[in-house]
Scaffold this active site. Structure first.
Site, short mmCIF file in Angstrom:
data_model
loop_
_atom_site.label_atom_id
_atom_site.label_comp_id
_atom_site.label_asym_id
_atom_site.label_seq_id
_atom_site.Cartn_x
_atom_site.Cartn_y
_atom_site.Cartn_z
N SER A 1 58.39 86.33 -57.50
CA SER A 1 57.09 85.56 -57.40
C SER A 1 56.10 86.19 -56.84
CB SER A 1 57.52 84.25 -56.71
OG SER A 1 56.59 83.20 -56.62
N ASP B 1 59.70 78.56 -66.40
CA ASP B 1 58.64 79.17 -65.52
C ASP B 1 57.26 79.24 -66.12
OD1 ASP B 1 57.40 80.28 -63.17
OD2 ASP B 1 58.43 82.18 -63.56
N HIS C 1 61.81 79.30 -62.00
CA HIS C 1 61.24 80.07 -61.15
C HIS C 1 61.79 80.28 -60.04
CE1 HIS C 1 57.60 82.10 -59.89
NE2 HIS C 1 57.86 81.58 -58.70
#
Length: 315
Positions: free
Chosen positions: A156, A249, A279
């Site tokens: 991320s 995601d 995610h």
């Protein structure tokens, strides 16, 4: 689309049922209090040979980091940047994930606690990420016993920082052998029609914009490649990359676009979309099959990326 895995659904349900404010609905300080409770409930990772807390010099301050080793001769040293939208997260929260990564991949990991927003806005996290990578490069023999290949990785926001550092080191005087970008945020926009078209149970709608506002509140600066590596015009000369995305995601498309651009620039790049998951699956899922699959896939990728590189044998 493939249905969410049953175990993933259970995890998401537990996250949704957790007491306290939700992402995008409270201050960073309030969300960190929720995270502190979450960190205590995360499954413990496997035992490894050595875990050492380290302070990396950085001007007048220091950067906290944690070194994980499970071999006297790790195949490489990875500098790892945690996720959390440059605002949340930390080395304690991802301890289990780092232990799994070290145990299953054969690499040593230096997990970095870079400065967080909104107290420290862009480019503070980038500066810390680059300092940590440079320091690790200069101290490889001390950290892992030999001049091991240097890797960078993250998920991320951490994947963002790994991609940015990989770009910056082209002019920084040291080399990175490979990069692991898991569910990376690499674009300058927090929302788009294509992002809304992907069913994404986490983070919730609006949370990406909230993170952007914490970390880089001046929208006019969001095209800076140090924030949005997808904006970088020249991707030549970057290290080999493994790009992992998740089916559920909203950031999936931009991660895959970045992988396509790397490949088009002649970079050795492997991209894989992990089906039935969401995610942040690598750091958050507590060791479900997708995390193990990612580590196995990345380890196999390193077999080629690090081909011919081995620990020095004493004379």
């Amino acid at each position: 689309m493939m249905p969410l895995d049953i175990e993933v659904e259970k995890l998401l349900a537990a996250m949704a049922a957790a007491p306290g404010p939700k992402l995008g609905e409270a201050s960073a300080a309030e969300m960190r209090a929720v995270e502190a409770v979450m960190a205590e409930q995360m499954p413990a990772g496997p035992a490894v040979e050595s875990v050492l807390d380290i302070e990396i010099p950085s001007g007048a301050a220091t950067i906290a980091a944690r070194l994980y080793r499970d071999s006297p001769e790790p195949r490489a040293l990875m500098v790892y940047y945690h996720g959390g939208g440059w605002t949340l997260g930390g080395i304690a929260l991802i301890d289990g994930a780092m232990r799994r990564l070290v145990k299953e991949s054969g690499v040593a990991v230096l997990s970095v606690d870079y400065r967080l927003a909104p107290e420290h806005v862009f480019p503070a996290a980038v500066e810390d990420a680059l300092v940590a990578a440079r320091w690790a490069s200069e101290h490889r023999e001390e950290l892992v016993g030999w001049d091991a290949p240097l890797l960078v990785g993250g998920e991320s926001a951490g994947g963002n920082l790994a991609a940015v550092v990989s770009q910056l080191v082209r002019n920084a005087g040291f080399d990175i052998a490979a990069q692991l970008l898991a569910c990376p945020c690499v674009a300058s926009y927090p929302d788009s029609p294509s992002m809304r078209s992907i069913e994404s149970p986490f983070p919730p709608p609006g949370a990406i914009g909230w993170f952007f506002d914490q970390y880089i509140p001046d929208a006019q600066t969001r095209s800076d490649p140090r924030f949005a590596p997808l904006e970088q015009k020249d991707l030549g000369g970057l290290p080999p990359a493994f790009v992992a995305t998740a089916e559920y995601d909203s950031l999936r498309e931009q991660g895959e676009q970045y992988a396509e651009r790397l490949a088009a620039a002649g970079i050795s790049c492997e991209a894989k979309r992990y089906l039935g998951t969401f995610h942040g699956f690598f750091e958050l899922d507590g060791g479900l099959r997708h995390s193990h699959d990612l580590i196995a896939d990345f380890s196999r990728f390193l077999d080629t990326a690090l081909d011919g590189t081995a620990p020095k044998v004493p004379a």
